[in-house]
Scaffold this active site. Sequence first.
Site, mmCIF file in Angstrom:
data_model
loop_
_atom_site.group_PDB
_atom_site.id
_atom_site.type_symbol
_atom_site.label_atom_id
_atom_site.label_comp_id
_atom_site.label_asym_id
_atom_site.label_seq_id
_atom_site.Cartn_x
_atom_site.Cartn_y
_atom_site.Cartn_z
ATOM 1 N N SER A 129 -1.816 -4.306 -8.199
ATOM 2 C CA SER A 129 -0.963 -5.429 -7.802
ATOM 3 C C SER A 129 -1.812 -6.636 -7.439
ATOM 4 O O SER A 129 -2.898 -6.504 -6.899
ATOM 5 C CB SER A 129 -0.087 -5.062 -6.603
ATOM 6 O OG SER A 129 0.637 -6.221 -6.194
ATOM 7 N N LYS A 183 2.950 2.361 -6.502
ATOM 8 C CA LYS A 183 3.068 1.004 -7.058
ATOM 9 C C LYS A 183 4.535 0.651 -7.322
ATOM 10 O O LYS A 183 4.988 -0.477 -7.098
ATOM 11 C CB LYS A 183 2.259 0.885 -8.365
ATOM 12 C CG LYS A 183 2.477 -0.450 -9.113
ATOM 13 C CD LYS A 183 1.928 -1.621 -8.339
ATOM 14 C CE LYS A 183 2.275 -3.018 -8.785
ATOM 15 N NZ LYS A 183 2.449 -3.422 -10.113
ATOM 16 N N HIS A 186 6.033 -0.199 -4.049
ATOM 17 C CA HIS A 186 5.501 -1.533 -3.690
ATOM 18 C C HIS A 186 6.372 -2.609 -4.357
ATOM 19 O O HIS A 186 6.789 -3.581 -3.722
ATOM 20 C CB HIS A 186 4.042 -1.623 -4.168
ATOM 21 C CG HIS A 186 3.484 -3.018 -4.252
ATOM 22 N ND1 HIS A 186 3.861 -3.930 -5.214
ATOM 23 C CD2 HIS A 186 2.576 -3.675 -3.473
ATOM 24 C CE1 HIS A 186 3.220 -5.066 -5.036
ATOM 25 N NE2 HIS A 186 2.434 -4.936 -3.982
ATOM 26 N N ASN A 187 6.641 -2.422 -5.638
ATOM 27 C CA ASN A 187 7.438 -3.429 -6.359
ATOM 28 C C ASN A 187 8.876 -3.478 -5.850
ATOM 29 O O ASN A 187 9.490 -4.544 -5.815
ATOM 30 C CB ASN A 187 7.433 -3.139 -7.861
ATOM 31 C CG ASN A 187 6.110 -3.511 -8.503
ATOM 32 O OD1 ASN A 187 5.096 -3.628 -7.821
ATOM 33 N ND2 ASN A 187 6.103 -3.698 -9.807
ATOM 34 N N GLU A 190 8.829 -5.502 -2.906
ATOM 35 C CA GLU A 190 8.637 -6.897 -3.366
ATOM 36 C C GLU A 190 9.977 -7.509 -3.815
ATOM 37 O O GLU A 190 10.299 -8.650 -3.458
ATOM 38 C CB GLU A 190 7.617 -6.875 -4.512
ATOM 39 C CG GLU A 190 7.332 -8.204 -5.155
ATOM 40 C CD GLU A 190 6.481 -8.019 -6.422
ATOM 41 O OE1 GLU A 190 5.498 -7.256 -6.412
ATOM 42 O OE2 GLU A 190 6.827 -8.655 -7.438
HETATM 43 P P1 NBP Z 1 1.287 -7.051 -21.336
HETATM 44 O O1 NBP Z 1 2.146 -6.123 -20.599
HETATM 45 O O2 NBP Z 1 1.895 -8.231 -21.987
HETATM 46 O O3 NBP Z 1 0.505 -6.203 -22.455
HETATM 47 C C1 NBP Z 1 -0.367 -6.869 -23.325
HETATM 48 C C2 NBP Z 1 -1.385 -5.948 -23.926
HETATM 49 O O4 NBP Z 1 -0.775 -4.763 -24.458
HETATM 50 C C3 NBP Z 1 -2.094 -6.620 -25.085
HETATM 51 O O5 NBP Z 1 -3.427 -6.230 -25.041
HETATM 52 C C4 NBP Z 1 -1.372 -6.032 -26.291
HETATM 53 O O6 NBP Z 1 -2.136 -6.077 -27.476
HETATM 54 C C5 NBP Z 1 -1.208 -4.629 -25.817
HETATM 55 N N1 NBP Z 1 -0.278 -3.829 -26.614
HETATM 56 C C6 NBP Z 1 1.045 -3.947 -26.780
HETATM 57 BR BR1 NBP Z 1 2.072 -5.297 -26.063
HETATM 58 N N2 NBP Z 1 1.573 -3.020 -27.572
HETATM 59 C C7 NBP Z 1 0.521 -2.266 -27.949
HETATM 60 C C8 NBP Z 1 0.408 -1.130 -28.762
HETATM 61 N N3 NBP Z 1 1.471 -0.564 -29.333
HETATM 62 N N4 NBP Z 1 -0.831 -0.611 -28.968
HETATM 63 C C9 NBP Z 1 -1.897 -1.173 -28.352
HETATM 64 N N5 NBP Z 1 -1.851 -2.254 -27.549
HETATM 65 C C10 NBP Z 1 -0.647 -2.778 -27.342
HETATM 66 O O7 NBP Z 1 0.019 -7.574 -20.498
HETATM 67 P P2 NBP Z 1 -0.206 -7.736 -18.924
HETATM 68 O O8 NBP Z 1 0.809 -8.627 -18.316
HETATM 69 O O9 NBP Z 1 -1.651 -8.064 -18.804
HETATM 70 O O10 NBP Z 1 0.039 -6.278 -18.342
HETATM 71 C C11 NBP Z 1 -0.729 -5.157 -18.686
HETATM 72 C C12 NBP Z 1 -0.187 -3.960 -17.906
HETATM 73 O O11 NBP Z 1 -0.325 -4.226 -16.500
HETATM 74 C C13 NBP Z 1 1.305 -3.707 -18.128
HETATM 75 O O12 NBP Z 1 1.560 -2.329 -18.085
HETATM 76 C C14 NBP Z 1 1.961 -4.398 -16.947
HETATM 77 O O13 NBP Z 1 3.210 -3.811 -16.616
HETATM 78 C C15 NBP Z 1 0.942 -4.156 -15.849
HETATM 79 N N6 NBP Z 1 0.929 -5.143 -14.751
HETATM 80 C C16 NBP Z 1 1.162 -6.461 -14.995
HETATM 81 C C17 NBP Z 1 1.112 -7.386 -13.946
HETATM 82 C C18 NBP Z 1 1.331 -8.859 -14.177
HETATM 83 O O14 NBP Z 1 1.395 -9.614 -13.178
HETATM 84 N N7 NBP Z 1 1.420 -9.312 -15.423
HETATM 85 C C19 NBP Z 1 0.817 -6.931 -12.659
HETATM 86 C C20 NBP Z 1 0.564 -5.579 -12.460
HETATM 87 C C21 NBP Z 1 0.612 -4.702 -13.510
HETATM 88 P P3 NBP Z 1 -1.944 -7.285 -28.525
HETATM 89 O O15 NBP Z 1 -2.731 -8.416 -27.963
HETATM 90 O O16 NBP Z 1 -2.477 -6.760 -29.776
HETATM 91 O O17 NBP Z 1 -0.464 -7.598 -28.576
#
Ligand code: NBP
Length: 472
Positions: A129, A183, A186-187, A190
């Site tokens: 987080s 987590k 936590h959400n 939130e």
């Molecule tokens: P995203 O949730 O948008 O995921 C983007 C990544 O996933 C890219 O690298 C994308 O590759 C890859 N991807 C996808 Br979409 N489908 C795929 C597949 N079938 N095979 C391989 N790679 C794949 O990015 P994020 O917001 O950085 O979140 C990443 C993780 O962290 C998620 O699980 C999210 O729930 C969690 N999270 C996010 C936050 C936040 O604030 N954003 C906070 C805490 C946790 P590509 O570039 O080739 O499309």
Amino acid sequence: MSKAHFGLVGLGVMGENLVLNAERNGFSSVVYNRTFSKTESFLSGRGAGKSISGARDLKEFVDSLERPRRILLMVKAGGATDNVINQIAPLLEEGDLLIDGGNALFSDTERRVKELESKSFGYIGMGVSGGAKGALEGPSMMPGGTKASYDAVEALLSKMAAQVEDGPCVTYIGPGGSGHFVKTVHNGIEYGIEQILAEAYDLMKRTCGMNCDAIADVFRHWNATEELCSYLVEITEICLRTKDPIDGSDVVEKIMDKAGQKGTGLWTVISALELGASVPTIYASLNARVMSSMKSQRTKAQSILKEPSAFSFDLGDISTGMSPVMDAVVLSTIASYAQGMDLLLLASKEYEYDFHMPSIAQIWKGGCIIRSKLLKRIQNAYNNDNQLSNLLVDPWFASQVQRRLPGLSKVVSCAAQAGIPVPCFSSTLDYINSYRTARLPQNLVQAMRDCFGSHTYERVDKEGSFHTNWLD
Ligand code: NBP
């Protein structure tokens, strides 16, 4: 060429920032992303000049890492995570360690831990987080899996995590999917706090005619108090003060009133229902998002279901921090935490996670979205009693309830008269009033159940199971 200390799969917002964080802390890194062009632009952009290299495929990625390998997956939760695991697992060797840092459903993590630990390499399901900034500067991290797997990455995670006065914001959470469960909760907390702050804003706007800057002043005042000093109150002030560069008006007032969700709030509520935890404040926040999505229906209904006629009431003024509204915000925020912690305690027993509650409060004190000064009080409460039945009965929290219940009651009754929805405030009031009532009217519910279905009931004056022939 020397091998990298750390590998990251998934260059989304979180992955990009986490790998920069690891590199800054002395862990040379290699990255892999499904779409290679993203890897290239990262390496020529934010990753340039750093000890970070890129791999075009997973074989090259795995071969670039020193053993035992430490690999963090930051890809979309669900099927995408399974896809990546299925591709990378055959390339791993004994002792290697995969960490899923995405927002996985905890039962998916339970399944993956079982499948992957039997393949002789380690698997950690880790909640992260802090959003993009937290990922870069130091997030709060909630890793679950075997203790041996955690020990293998403790040094790395401790350096990457946010630091607070009593240590890094990461600790071993427990076995299986426990890290992702924490987590999720936590959400859920939130969700609750965000809705609580939105209700306070709405009340001040609609009953006192305050504009965004005036409301922001109140949030600033609140953020200087022990009870409300928190990241979410801080960013609410920022959101309220931000102007549209085109016409200088408040951006917040131009945003569509439909809130999105990605599942963790829903999972919190489903888990609570399954485990028998009472989480009405958190549920109200989830339902508020659902209701917000019904924009066209609400717009139509407004012209049919008229609001109550004019009203007036006194919510205090800015110099006193709008004290009844502050009471409502403080108690509802406490209720959100109390309900989340209660759910964690029930899960700890049911799933044998053996949570150390003070440590969970400790790692939420920095880096994460729900960080707040209140967490120090929560940590103290569970340090005094790790199995505390409910935060509300801890002496400090009980004194807050005593002091602020009249203010919360006033806000809820005034909002009801004015026809302004305050789902989290009103759910909190019912929650507290129910929790402090030794005898609830469920005796009558039991009577009805026995009357129509012979379900039997217990009595207050003798042991056993009883049935009355109500209809004879
Ligand atoms: P995203 O949730 O948008 O995921 C983007 C990544 O996933 C890219 O690298 C994308 O590759 C890859 N991807 C996808 Br979409 N489908 C795929 C597949 N079938 N095979 C391989 N790679 C794949 O990015 P994020 O917001 O950085 O979140 C990443 C993780 O962290 C998620 O699980 C999210 O729930 C969690 N999270 C996010 C936050 C936040 O604030 N954003 C906070 C805490 C946790 P590509 O570039 O080739 O499309």
